[in-house]
Design an enzyme around this catalytic site. Structure first.
Site, short mmCIF file in Angstrom:
data_model
loop_
_atom_site.label_atom_id
_atom_site.label_comp_id
_atom_site.label_asym_id
_atom_site.label_seq_id
_atom_site.Cartn_x
_atom_site.Cartn_y
_atom_site.Cartn_z
N LYS A 121 -12.83 10.27 -5.34
CA LYS A 121 -12.15 9.50 -4.30
C LYS A 121 -12.64 10.01 -2.95
O LYS A 121 -13.08 11.16 -2.83
CB LYS A 121 -10.63 9.69 -4.39
CG LYS A 121 -9.83 8.62 -3.68
CD LYS A 121 -9.71 7.35 -4.51
CE LYS A 121 -9.03 6.24 -3.72
NZ LYS A 121 -8.74 5.08 -4.57
N ASP A 181 -10.45 0.74 -0.86
CA ASP A 181 -9.07 1.18 -1.11
C ASP A 181 -8.31 0.78 0.15
O ASP A 181 -8.80 -0.05 0.94
CB ASP A 181 -9.01 2.70 -1.37
CG ASP A 181 -7.62 3.14 -1.87
OD1 ASP A 181 -7.28 2.84 -3.02
OD2 ASP A 181 -6.86 3.77 -1.11
P1 NDP Z 1 -4.79 -2.82 1.60
O1 NDP Z 1 -5.21 -1.99 2.74
O2 NDP Z 1 -5.47 -4.13 1.36
O3 NDP Z 1 -3.22 -3.13 1.68
C1 NDP Z 1 -2.28 -2.08 1.69
C2 NDP Z 1 -0.92 -2.71 1.88
O4 NDP Z 1 0.07 -1.69 1.75
C3 NDP Z 1 -0.73 -3.30 3.26
O5 NDP Z 1 0.19 -4.36 3.18
C4 NDP Z 1 -0.13 -2.12 4.03
O6 NDP Z 1 0.61 -2.50 5.17
C5 NDP Z 1 0.77 -1.52 2.99
N1 NDP Z 1 0.94 -0.08 3.27
C6 NDP Z 1 -0.01 0.87 3.46
N2 NDP Z 1 0.51 2.06 3.73
C7 NDP Z 1 1.85 1.87 3.71
C8 NDP Z 1 2.96 2.72 3.91
N3 NDP Z 1 2.79 4.02 4.19
N4 NDP Z 1 4.19 2.18 3.78
C9 NDP Z 1 4.34 0.87 3.46
N5 NDP Z 1 3.33 0.01 3.27
C10 NDP Z 1 2.12 0.50 3.40
O7 NDP Z 1 -4.90 -1.88 0.30
P2 NDP Z 1 -4.97 -2.29 -1.22
O8 NDP Z 1 -4.16 -3.50 -1.48
O9 NDP Z 1 -6.38 -2.25 -1.63
O10 NDP Z 1 -4.27 -1.01 -1.90
C11 NDP Z 1 -2.87 -0.93 -2.14
C12 NDP Z 1 -2.59 0.14 -3.20
O11 NDP Z 1 -3.31 -0.19 -4.40
C13 NDP Z 1 -3.07 1.55 -2.83
O12 NDP Z 1 -2.19 2.48 -3.41
C14 NDP Z 1 -4.42 1.64 -3.50
O13 NDP Z 1 -4.80 2.99 -3.75
C15 NDP Z 1 -4.14 0.90 -4.78
N6 NDP Z 1 -5.31 0.39 -5.50
C16 NDP Z 1 -6.18 -0.47 -4.90
C17 NDP Z 1 -7.26 -0.96 -5.60
C18 NDP Z 1 -8.16 -2.00 -5.04
O14 NDP Z 1 -9.00 -2.51 -5.79
N7 NDP Z 1 -8.05 -2.38 -3.79
C19 NDP Z 1 -7.54 -0.51 -6.98
C20 NDP Z 1 -6.52 0.33 -7.55
C21 NDP Z 1 -5.47 0.78 -6.80
P3 NDP Z 1 -0.05 -2.35 6.63
O15 NDP Z 1 -0.99 -3.50 6.77
O16 NDP Z 1 1.12 -2.41 7.53
O17 NDP Z 1 -0.75 -1.01 6.64
#
Ligand code: NDP
Length: 448
Positions: free
Chosen positions: A129, A169
């Site tokens: 990572k 991510d």
């Molecule tokens: P994005 O950046 O596309 O979206 C993240 C989302 O989560 C946004 O809506 C963001 O809101 C919200 N968020 C982030 N930090 C916080 C926080 N501290 N409190 C509340 N909401 C929060 O990321 P992804 O959708 O790619 O990833 C989301 C999760 O999925 C993560 O845990 C990631 O590790 C996991 N994941 C992702 C993969 C992928 O293929 N993308 C694969 C496997 C796991 P805001 O816009 O306000 O920051």
């Protein structure tokens, strides 16, 4: 979740001492150790080979300076990380997180989880990572590009198509991957599949964008079916409104579920008529706006400040898709009280240990992240395969492979849980099945 095995307890203590001030990493290790107790009792050979001692120590930890110039001509400095955790079963693979909360402990927890997740996909990928404490929010395209170029200028010394293949991510989407890929190609003068999540015009895979959210629903569908249920007619909460959340919503709706809430780090929307996902996509993917803007599309929806409140909405199924530790013991108890029957994790480690205890004590069907969200990295693995054979599969071909992988992941979790005397505990099943493949490979390769 309490560990009783003396060897595991001692190793956990030593891991805590060696990695002070990294609570997320210790949380991830503790959870895996809890599940591994029955394995360790049966497999003294793995203890003798020092597999667990080696597993909790990353093969390589790279920390570097990322200087870049902002739009006012001022030099900014961020910290970059790449943790190459374990390469027993394949080249390192894992995403890059760009978020102000990033520090060594977050990247290590994510890298550690990635080892087991990648193992579960059945594809040959090791665990890694990376990331930075850079905050992409509010930055111009030019600033994002200069940051990504500087980040890759250093990172390119340590990665490669057969060595370490990063991906997206939180905070790293198609735009950031594009800038990083361009810089890698420019410095190394080689066009190779060194990153996944690439654009479709330059080696990306169809269905990669949808993969984590779709995969989460494929896994959850299997888990529901094994317990005599389905998505059809169920009320669903989805936290987050990023890549994972959006495509989880699309697939859950296509299975007949009613998704009533989504969120971002400022607050959540509740739409009793069901979320209009086209509006969310426009707000988040096109306008890069806030979830609050949903009210401009649906005046009768509600917006509430703060993230935690989303878990107080009555639901049948909760799909946390935002970030780590977003459901604590208190929120888990409210979910149970309100009749929630299923929690399946799109985000990495979104449930605290207290929340997981609450699910298991109350018979909630619990799909742990390392199994339920493995569809993203699985499809990244398929992107690597397509790059290697210089060929592109159709959306349907990739989606079908993803679907089959998610079915096989559920089967592996279910069977391992049964074999080790914990039927229905898919967390234990995921940890055991993911661990055993890596452990056998480590043992076979000697003490390296
Ligand atoms: P994005 O950046 O596309 O979206 C993240 C989302 O989560 C946004 O809506 C963001 O809101 C919200 N968020 C982030 N930090 C916080 C926080 N501290 N409190 C509340 N909401 C929060 O990321 P992804 O959708 O790619 O990833 C989301 C999760 O999925 C993560 O845990 C990631 O590790 C996991 N994941 C992702 C993969 C992928 O293929 N993308 C694969 C496997 C796991 P805001 O816009 O306000 O920051």
């Amino acid at each position: 979740m309490a560990i009783k095995n003396a060897y595991l307890l001692d190793l956990l203590e030593r891991t805590k001492k060696r990695n002070p001030n990294e609570p997320e990493f210790i949380q991830a290790v503790s959870e895996v150790f809890t599940s591994l107790e029955p394995v360790i009792e049966k497999r003294q050979d793995l203890v003798d080979a020092g597999v667990l001692e080696r597993l909790v120590e990353p093969e390589r930890q790279i920390i570097f300076r990322v200087p870049w110039v902002d739009d006012n001509g001022k030099t900014q400095v961020n910290r970059g990380f790449r943790i190459q955790f374990n390469s027993a079963i394949g080249p390192y693979k894992g995403g890059i997180r760009l978020h102000p909360s990033v520090y060594l402990g977050i990247i290590k927890f994510l890298g550690f989880e990635q080892i087991f997740k990648n193992s579960l996909t059945t594809l040959p990928m090791g665990g890694a990572k990376g990331g930075s404490d850079f905050d992409p929010k509010g930055k111009s395209d030019g600033e994002i590009m200069r940051f990504c170029q500087s980040f890759m200028t250093e990172l390119c010394k340590y990665i490669g198509a057969d060595c370490d293949v990063p991906a997206g991510d939180i905070g790293t989407g198609a735009r950031e991957i594009g800038y990083m890929f361009g810089q890698y190609k420019r410095i190394r003068n080689e066009w190779v599949g060194v990153l996944t999540g690439k654009g479709l015009t330059y080696g990306g895979s169809l269905a990669r964008t949808e993969a984590t959210g779709f995969g989460l629903c494929y896994f959850t569908k299997e888990m529901l079916a094994a317990n005599g249920m389905s998505f059809d007619g169920k009320t669903v909460l989805i936290s987050g409104s990023g890549n994972v959340a959006i495509y989880a919503c699309v697939k859950a709706q296509s299975y007949g579920a009613k998704v009533v809430a989504m969120s971002d780090s400022n607050g959540y929307i509740y739409d009793k008529n069901g979320i209009d996902i086209a509006a969310v996509k426009e707000i988040k993917e096109v306008k890069r706006g806030r979830i609050k803007d949903y009210l401009n599309y649906h005046k009768d929806a509600e917006y509430h400040e703060g993230c935690k409140g989303i878990w107080t909405i009555p639901c049948d199924i909760a799909l946390p898709c935002a970030t780590q530790n977003e459901i604590d013991g208190e929120s888990a108890a409210i979910l149970v009280k309100n009749g929630c029957k299923v929690v399946s994790e799109g985000a990495n480690m979104p449930s605290t240990p207290e929340a997981i205890d609450t699910y298991l004590a109350n018979g909630i069907l619990y799909g742990p992240a390392k199994a339920a969200n493995a569809g993203g990295v699985a499809t990244s693995g398929l992107e690597m395969s397509q790059n290697s054979i210089r060929y592109s599969w159709s959306f349907e071909e990739v989606d079908e492979k993803l679907h089959n992988i998610m079915k096989s992941i559920f089967k592996a979790c279910d069977e391992a849980a049964k074999e080790y005397g914990m039927p229905g505990n898919y967390m234990a099943g995921a940890n055991i099945a993911g661990f055993l493949k890596v452990a056998e490979a480590m043992k076979a390769q000697g003490n390296v």
